[in-house]
Design an enzyme around this catalytic site. Structure first.
Site, short mmCIF file in Angstrom:
data_model
loop_
_atom_site.label_atom_id
_atom_site.label_comp_id
_atom_site.label_asym_id
_atom_site.label_seq_id
_atom_site.Cartn_x
_atom_site.Cartn_y
_atom_site.Cartn_z
N ASP A 97 0.83 -1.21 0.00
CA ASP A 97 0.00 0.00 0.00
C ASP A 97 0.86 1.26 0.00
O ASP A 97 2.10 1.20 0.05
CB ASP A 97 -0.93 -0.06 1.22
CG ASP A 97 -2.30 0.54 0.95
OD1 ASP A 97 -2.42 1.35 0.02
OD2 ASP A 97 -3.25 0.21 1.70
N ASP A 142 -9.99 3.69 -3.57
CA ASP A 142 -10.71 2.46 -3.21
C ASP A 142 -12.11 2.37 -3.81
O ASP A 142 -12.84 3.37 -3.87
CB ASP A 142 -10.84 2.38 -1.68
CG ASP A 142 -9.51 2.12 -1.01
OD1 ASP A 142 -8.47 2.14 -1.70
OD2 ASP A 142 -9.50 1.88 0.20
N GLU A 145 -1.02 1.81 -5.16
CA GLU A 145 -0.63 3.21 -5.07
C GLU A 145 -1.76 4.12 -5.52
O GLU A 145 -1.60 5.33 -5.62
CB GLU A 145 0.68 3.38 -5.88
CG GLU A 145 1.35 4.71 -5.87
CD GLU A 145 0.87 5.58 -7.01
OE1 GLU A 145 1.31 6.74 -7.09
OE2 GLU A 145 0.05 5.12 -7.84
N TRP A 146 -2.91 3.49 -5.80
CA TRP A 146 -4.18 4.16 -6.12
C TRP A 146 -4.14 4.99 -7.41
O TRP A 146 -4.96 5.87 -7.60
CB TRP A 146 -4.63 5.05 -4.94
CG TRP A 146 -4.36 4.49 -3.59
CD1 TRP A 146 -4.66 3.22 -3.16
CD2 TRP A 146 -3.73 5.13 -2.47
NE1 TRP A 146 -4.27 3.04 -1.86
CE2 TRP A 146 -3.69 4.22 -1.42
CE3 TRP A 146 -3.21 6.41 -2.28
CZ2 TRP A 146 -3.14 4.52 -0.17
CZ3 TRP A 146 -2.66 6.72 -1.05
CH2 TRP A 146 -2.63 5.79 -0.01
N GLY A 147 -3.13 4.75 -8.24
CA GLY A 147 -3.08 5.46 -9.53
C GLY A 147 -2.55 6.87 -9.47
O GLY A 147 -2.52 7.57 -10.48
C1 GLA Z 1 -6.02 1.27 1.41
C2 GLA Z 1 -6.15 0.29 0.25
C3 GLA Z 1 -7.29 -0.67 0.55
C4 GLA Z 1 -7.00 -1.41 1.85
C5 GLA Z 1 -6.80 -0.42 2.98
C6 GLA Z 1 -6.31 -1.09 4.25
O1 GLA Z 1 -7.13 2.09 1.48
O2 GLA Z 1 -6.37 0.96 -0.95
O3 GLA Z 1 -7.44 -1.60 -0.52
O4 GLA Z 1 -5.87 -2.23 1.69
O5 GLA Z 1 -5.85 0.58 2.64
O6 GLA Z 1 -6.09 -0.20 5.28
#
Ligand code: GLA
Length: 399
Positions: free
Chosen positions: A153, A209, A186-188
């Protein structure tokens, strides 16, 4: 005689060089099709334990998910509580009383694979110990526990460089000698599709997310931005499909199928669209209590086969008219998987034209419905079907 001996020596040399290369890069050849499995986060959040994970692994086998291709059992955030005096990461002794290796051994005894979660920063998103400065130490631990998959993450990373951070953990994993899938989470933010393959990532999150809803992009309850939905994530995949391929996939986040926030029609669409995107299929529901409808969605082998097609092409939107869309994915056998998607609120007819699939108009092709499991006949030039609101018709179109 001499040339024969020379040949033998050359062959031996090549074999040992090959073995050496494999030894140096244990992750070569991982995730040649999008990884399939289950992850604890979407349904259970921090409420993870050894008992729950074992029972979920059992359910993966008993429910037929394993037979449908699911194999990774992945523990997300909150399994870890601290580091010991030597800096080793410590699993929660209450929740994982037998330690992580025992969990991994159990998962492996069922013929499944074991995944864990950590973070490139100082702490995970839930405030548990992160990997920063402990990458090689952690990788050795994971390897000793039999870990096959690491989701890494991006919380609490301050000014860290994303590409360098993920290259570092990949190098550490490879140095452990164990093949471990690396899931870049890394969420992009720093466009990981541009560098994820180069640093040895096997999949990379493309967005923030997911949440268990069909549409919209609203703020989270704490006011931070923004909860994604199936459709908001889908729209963020447009234009990045060429970065995906065998061993390195765009990840539009884990599945919400079966978590209760959407209708059966919407979950069927969600699953179909993720297969169209060649997305990692990581279920996020309670596999121990699935309704027959949810079970049939997650284990639809014809839809899973679209996701898992060895050519590894990600599908793309080939036509859009307001709420009505056509998505298509080239398959290894020359056919196309095609989704007719109705984002609107009333039933509509949607047409796919052969020219949008790269087929000549005069071509005759067999259309098969992948949810009804039946051939619909031969069509030339186009195919149309009525599509319910928030629904899909998913077909294979094969010349
Ligand atoms: C981030 C990630 C999620 C999950 C949470 C856990 O938000 O994007 O997919 O793993 O952390 O805390």
């Amino acid at each position: 005689m001499v040339p024969v001996r020379c040949l033998a020596i050359t062959i031996l040399l090549l074999i040992s060089l090959g073995a050496l290369a494999a030894q140096e890069n244990p992750s070569a050849g991982l995730a040649l099709t999008p990884p399939m499995g289950w992850n604890s986060w979407n349904k259970f959040g921090c409420n993870v334990s050894e008992d729950m994970i074992r029972s979920m692994a059992d359910a993966m086998v008993k429910s037929g998910m394993k037979d449908a291709g699911y194999q990774y059992v992945n523990i997300d955030d909150c399994w870890q509580v601290s580091r010991d005096a030597k800096g080793n990461v410590v699993a929660d002794p209450q929740r994982f009383p037998h330690g992580m290796k025992a969990v991994g051994d159990y998962i492996h005894s069922l013929g499944l694979k074991f995944g864990v979660y950590s973070d490139a920063g100082s702490k995970t998103c839930a405030g548990r110990p992160g990997g920063l400065g402990h990458e090689y130490q952690d990788a050795l631990r994971y390897a000793a526990w039999g870990v096959d998959y690491l989701k890494y993450d991006w919380c609490n990373t301050s000014t860290q460089d994303a590409k360098a951070s993920y290259a570092n953990i990949r190098a550490a994993l490879d140095a452990s000698g164990r093949p471990i899938v690396l899931s870049i989470c890394e969420w992009g933010k720093a466009s990981p599709w541009l560098w994820g393959k180069e640093v040895g990532g096997n999949l990379w999150r493309t967005t923030d997310d997911i949440s268990d809803r069909w549409s919209g992009h609203p703020k989270w309850p704490d006011g931070s931005c923004c909860a994604n939905s199936v459709l908001s994530i889908l729209d963020q995949q447009v234009g990045i499909q060429s970065y995906a391929g065998p061993g390195h996939w765009n990840d539009p986040d884990m599945l919400e199928v079966g978590n209760g926030g959407m209708t059966g029609t919407e979950y069927r669409a969600h699953f179909s669209l993720w297969a169209m995107l060649a997305a990692p299929l990581i279920a996020g529901n309670d596999l121990r209590n699935m309704t027959p409808e949810i079970h049939d969605i997650l284990t639809n082998k014809e839809v899973v086969a679209v996701d898992q097609d060895p050519l590894g092409r990600e599908g793309e939107r080939v036509a859009k008219n307001g709420d009505l869309e056509v998505w298509a994915k080239q398959m290894q056998d020359g056919s196309r998987a095609v989704i007719l998607l109705n984002r609107g609120e009333s039933q509509q007819n949607i047409t796919v034209n052969w020219r949008d699939l790269g087929y000549p108009e005069h071509l005759s092709a067999v259309v098969r419905d992948l949810w009804e499991h039946k051939d619909l006949g031969k069509f030339t030039g186009s195919f149309s079907a009525a599509v319910v609101p928030h629904g899909v018709v998913m077909t294979s179109i094969k010349p």
